[in-house]
Write an enzyme that holds these catalytic residues in place. Sequence first.
Site, PDB file in Angstrom:
ATOM      1  N   SER A 138      35.070  48.194  42.888  1.00 18.08           N
ATOM      2  CA  SER A 138      36.397  48.270  43.496  1.00 18.08           C
ATOM      3  C   SER A 138      36.524  47.163  44.516  1.00 18.08           C
ATOM      4  CB  SER A 138      36.607  49.627  44.162  1.00 18.08           C
ATOM      5  OG  SER A 138      35.699  49.790  45.214  1.00 18.08           O
ATOM      6  N   PHE A 175      42.270  45.888  46.641  1.00 17.00           N
ATOM      7  CA  PHE A 175      43.501  46.355  46.007  1.00 17.00           C
ATOM      8  C   PHE A 175      43.293  46.825  44.580  1.00 17.00           C
ATOM      9  CE2 PHE A 175      44.546  42.898  48.976  1.00 17.00           C
ATOM     10  CZ  PHE A 175      45.318  43.617  49.876  1.00 17.00           C
ATOM     11  N   ALA A 176      42.047  46.943  44.185  1.00 19.05           N
ATOM     12  CA  ALA A 176      41.807  47.229  42.772  1.00 19.05           C
ATOM     13  C   ALA A 176      40.638  48.175  42.561  1.00 19.05           C
ATOM     14  CB  ALA A 176      41.540  45.923  42.027  1.00 19.05           C
ATOM     15  N   VAL A 201      37.961  49.135  39.313  1.00 18.37           N
ATOM     16  CA  VAL A 201      37.554  48.652  37.996  1.00 18.37           C
ATOM     17  C   VAL A 201      36.788  49.756  37.278  1.00 18.37           C
ATOM     18  CG1 VAL A 201      36.271  46.861  36.749  1.00 18.37           C
ATOM     19  CG2 VAL A 201      37.440  46.288  38.881  1.00 18.37           C
ATOM     20  N   LYS A 250      40.631  46.557  35.093  1.00 18.17           N
ATOM     21  CA  LYS A 250      40.900  46.378  36.526  1.00 18.17           C
ATOM     22  C   LYS A 250      42.316  46.863  36.821  1.00 18.17           C
ATOM     23  CE  LYS A 250      41.150  42.785  40.131  1.00 18.17           C
ATOM     24  NZ  LYS A 250      40.809  41.388  40.502  1.00 18.17           N
ATOM     25  N   ASP A 262      38.259  31.791  46.508  1.00 16.69           N
ATOM     26  CA  ASP A 262      37.540  32.970  46.995  1.00 16.69           C
ATOM     27  C   ASP A 262      36.121  32.976  46.428  1.00 16.69           C
ATOM     28  OD1 ASP A 262      37.338  35.266  48.522  1.00 16.69           O
ATOM     29  OD2 ASP A 262      38.292  36.576  47.040  1.00 16.69           O
ATOM     30  N   LYS A 286      32.429  33.299  46.520  1.00 12.16           N
ATOM     31  CA  LYS A 286      31.452  33.913  47.418  1.00 12.16           C
ATOM     32  C   LYS A 286      30.512  34.727  46.540  1.00 12.16           C
ATOM     33  CE  LYS A 286      34.729  37.656  48.331  1.00 12.16           C
ATOM     34  NZ  LYS A 286      35.457  38.428  49.346  1.00 12.16           N
ATOM     35  N   ASN A 310      31.529  37.400  44.014  1.00 16.75           N
ATOM     36  CA  ASN A 310      32.318  37.039  42.835  1.00 16.75           C
ATOM     37  C   ASN A 310      31.526  36.243  41.814  1.00 16.75           C
ATOM     38  OD1 ASN A 310      34.543  38.425  43.774  1.00 16.75           O
ATOM     39  ND2 ASN A 310      35.348  36.661  44.910  1.00 16.75           N
ATOM     40  N   ASP A 331      37.188  37.561  39.821  1.00 14.37           N
ATOM     41  CA  ASP A 331      38.171  37.728  40.897  1.00 14.37           C
ATOM     42  C   ASP A 331      39.004  36.481  41.184  1.00 14.37           C
ATOM     43  OD1 ASP A 331      39.754  38.667  42.846  1.00 14.37           O
ATOM     44  OD2 ASP A 331      38.166  39.163  44.272  1.00 14.37           O
ATOM     45  N   THR A 349      37.021  35.261  52.654  1.00 12.69           N
ATOM     46  CA  THR A 349      36.064  35.831  53.602  1.00 12.69           C
ATOM     47  C   THR A 349      35.592  34.751  54.569  1.00 12.69           C
ATOM     48  OG1 THR A 349      35.365  37.396  51.925  1.00 12.69           O
ATOM     49  CG2 THR A 349      33.841  37.030  53.754  1.00 12.69           C
TER      50      THR A 349
HETATM   51  P1  ATP Z   1      38.443  41.793  46.425  1.00  9.17           P
HETATM   52  O1  ATP Z   1      39.037  42.813  47.304  1.00  9.17           O
HETATM   53  O2  ATP Z   1      36.957  41.585  46.675  1.00  9.17           O
HETATM   54  O3  ATP Z   1      39.203  40.517  46.355  1.00  9.17           O
HETATM   55  P2  ATP Z   1      39.591  42.668  43.949  1.00  9.17           P
HETATM   56  O4  ATP Z   1      40.348  43.847  44.389  1.00  9.17           O
HETATM   57  O5  ATP Z   1      40.377  41.448  43.629  1.00  9.17           O
HETATM   58  O6  ATP Z   1      38.418  42.386  44.944  1.00  9.17           O
HETATM   59  P3  ATP Z   1      37.567  42.255  41.915  1.00  9.17           P
HETATM   60  O7  ATP Z   1      36.719  41.496  42.877  1.00  9.17           O
HETATM   61  O8  ATP Z   1      38.136  41.502  40.768  1.00  9.17           O
HETATM   62  O9  ATP Z   1      38.734  43.060  42.673  1.00  9.17           O
HETATM   63  O10 ATP Z   1      36.748  43.488  41.358  1.00  9.17           O
HETATM   64  C1  ATP Z   1      36.158  44.430  42.222  1.00  9.17           C
HETATM   65  C2  ATP Z   1      34.712  44.695  41.814  1.00  9.17           C
HETATM   66  O11 ATP Z   1      34.678  45.252  40.494  1.00  9.17           O
HETATM   67  C3  ATP Z   1      33.854  43.447  41.748  1.00  9.17           C
HETATM   68  O12 ATP Z   1      33.248  43.157  42.967  1.00  9.17           O
HETATM   69  C4  ATP Z   1      32.832  43.797  40.664  1.00  9.17           C
HETATM   70  O13 ATP Z   1      31.758  44.526  41.234  1.00  9.17           O
HETATM   71  C5  ATP Z   1      33.604  44.711  39.742  1.00  9.17           C
HETATM   72  N1  ATP Z   1      34.130  43.973  38.581  1.00  9.17           N
HETATM   73  C6  ATP Z   1      35.237  43.215  38.543  1.00  9.17           C
HETATM   74  N2  ATP Z   1      35.446  42.679  37.322  1.00  9.17           N
HETATM   75  C7  ATP Z   1      34.430  43.117  36.553  1.00  9.17           C
HETATM   76  C8  ATP Z   1      34.057  42.922  35.168  1.00  9.17           C
HETATM   77  N3  ATP Z   1      34.804  42.170  34.361  1.00  9.17           N
HETATM   78  N4  ATP Z   1      32.955  43.543  34.714  1.00  9.17           N
HETATM   79  C9  ATP Z   1      32.208  44.315  35.551  1.00  9.17           C
HETATM   80  N5  ATP Z   1      32.486  44.533  36.849  1.00  9.17           N
HETATM   81  C10 ATP Z   1      33.577  43.949  37.354  1.00  9.17           C
END
Ligand code: ATP
Length: 348
Positions: A22, A25-26, A28, A43, A141, A143, A146, A161, A180
Site C-alpha cells: 500500500s 493513496f493506493a 495493491v 493497484k 520518485d 528511491k 520503488n 510507482d 521523499t
Molecule cells: P507511494 O505512496 O509510495 O507513492 P503509491 O500509493 O503510489 O505509493 P505504489 O508505490 O505504486 O503506490 O504501490 C504501493 C506498494 O505496493 C509498493 O511499495 C509495493 O510494495 C507494492 N506494489 C506496487 N506495485 C506492485 C506490483 N506490480 N507487484 C507487486 N507489488 C507491488
Amino acid sequence: EGIDYSIQPFESLYEVYEEIGSGQFAVVRRCIEKSSRAEYAAKYIRKRRVATSRRGVPLEAIAREVHVLQTLDKHQNIISLHQVFDNGQHVILVLELVRGGELFEHISERERLSEEEASSFMHQILQGVKHMHFNSIAHLDLKPENVLLLSKNRQHIKLIDFGLSRMLTHAEEVRDIMGTAEFVAPEIVNYEPLCLATDMWAIGVITYILLSGASPFLGDTQQETYNNITAVDYTFDTEDFSGTSDLAKDFISQLLLKDARKRLTVEQSLAHPWIAPQSEEQEEKLRDAQTNMDNFKSYQARRRWKHSLKVVTLCNRLSRSAKLRSQSAELLDSRSSAITLQEDQAWM
Ligand code: ATP
C-alpha cells in the site's frame, strides 16, 4: 486527456486476493485474471471526489500515471500495465505482478555484496531510466521503495510507482513535485524547473547508500535535510567508504552536482567505467571492492523501524481523532484519513 477504461466490471474478470502493498493513496492486491488464470497486481487508486479535498488523487494525476505506463509499456526493467478499470471510487490499474520484494530488502539479507554486483543492479535501474528518458519521461520518485525484484531467486529489477512521473516535452514548466526528502534534488527543494537530470541525482543518492549504508544528505529534521541538499553538503566518510573503489566515488560525484546540466546523463552513466568497466584491471577492482554490508543492514533496519513507527503513530492519531469527532462512518475508511497525516510525516 481521458483514460480508456475496460468496460466490464473488474470483479467479473478477476478474482481478488490478499493485499500485497500500500502507499499513500493506493492499496495493491494480488489478483487472477479468470480467462487466462494469469496473476497480476491490482493497484486501487482512490479518486479525489471534491477538488478542494486532500483525500484521494485528482483524476488528471491518475490519467497522467496511466499515460506514462502506457507509453513505457514493454521494457524489461519497468512494470507493465495490463488493463485499467474504474469502479466509481477507485481507478484500478492491473499491473504485472512483482514477487521478489524490494531490492534493498533482498540485499540486506546477504552477507556480502561486491561492487561488481552493486554495479550490475545499478546497470538495470539505469536501463529502465534510459527507456523513460528516451520517451522524455522523468520518474521523479526514484528511491529504494520503488525498486523491486521480479522474483526472489532471479536478480531482475523492475521499477514501479509512476505516480509522480511527468512527460517533460510540454512547453509548460514542471516545478511543484515533492518526493521523499532524502532523495530529492536541489532544484526540487528550490522550486525550480524539474528535468530528466532530476532522476540522475536520485540515482547518485541510491548508489551512495547502496555502497556505504549511509545517506548522503539525511539530517535530523526535514529542513536540515533540505539545507544539506541545496548546499550539496556531503562527503565520502572514510569509515563508511573504507572498501569503496575510486571509480564508484567518481560515478557518485558526477551525479550529485547542483547544476543539473553538469550531471551525467543516463547514457553517460551507462558508459561510465563503474557501470561499464573499460579494462580487465577495472573489472578486477569492482570484483575486489566490497560494499559496507554492516552499515547497510542497519540502514535497512532503521528504514523498516521508521516505517512501522509511522504506521503506529498514524493509528494512534486516528483513534484520537475518532474520539474527538465520533464520526464513525468517516473513519471506516481509515486509509483516506491517513493521507493528510502521512503528509506531515513524509520526512520519516
Ligand atoms: P507511494 O505512496 O509510495 O507513492 P503509491 O500509493 O503510489 O505509493 P505504489 O508505490 O505504486 O503506490 O504501490 C504501493 C506498494 O505496493 C509498493 O511499495 C509495493 O510494495 C507494492 N506494489 C506496487 N506495485 C506492485 C506490483 N506490480 N507487484 C507487486 N507489488 C507491488
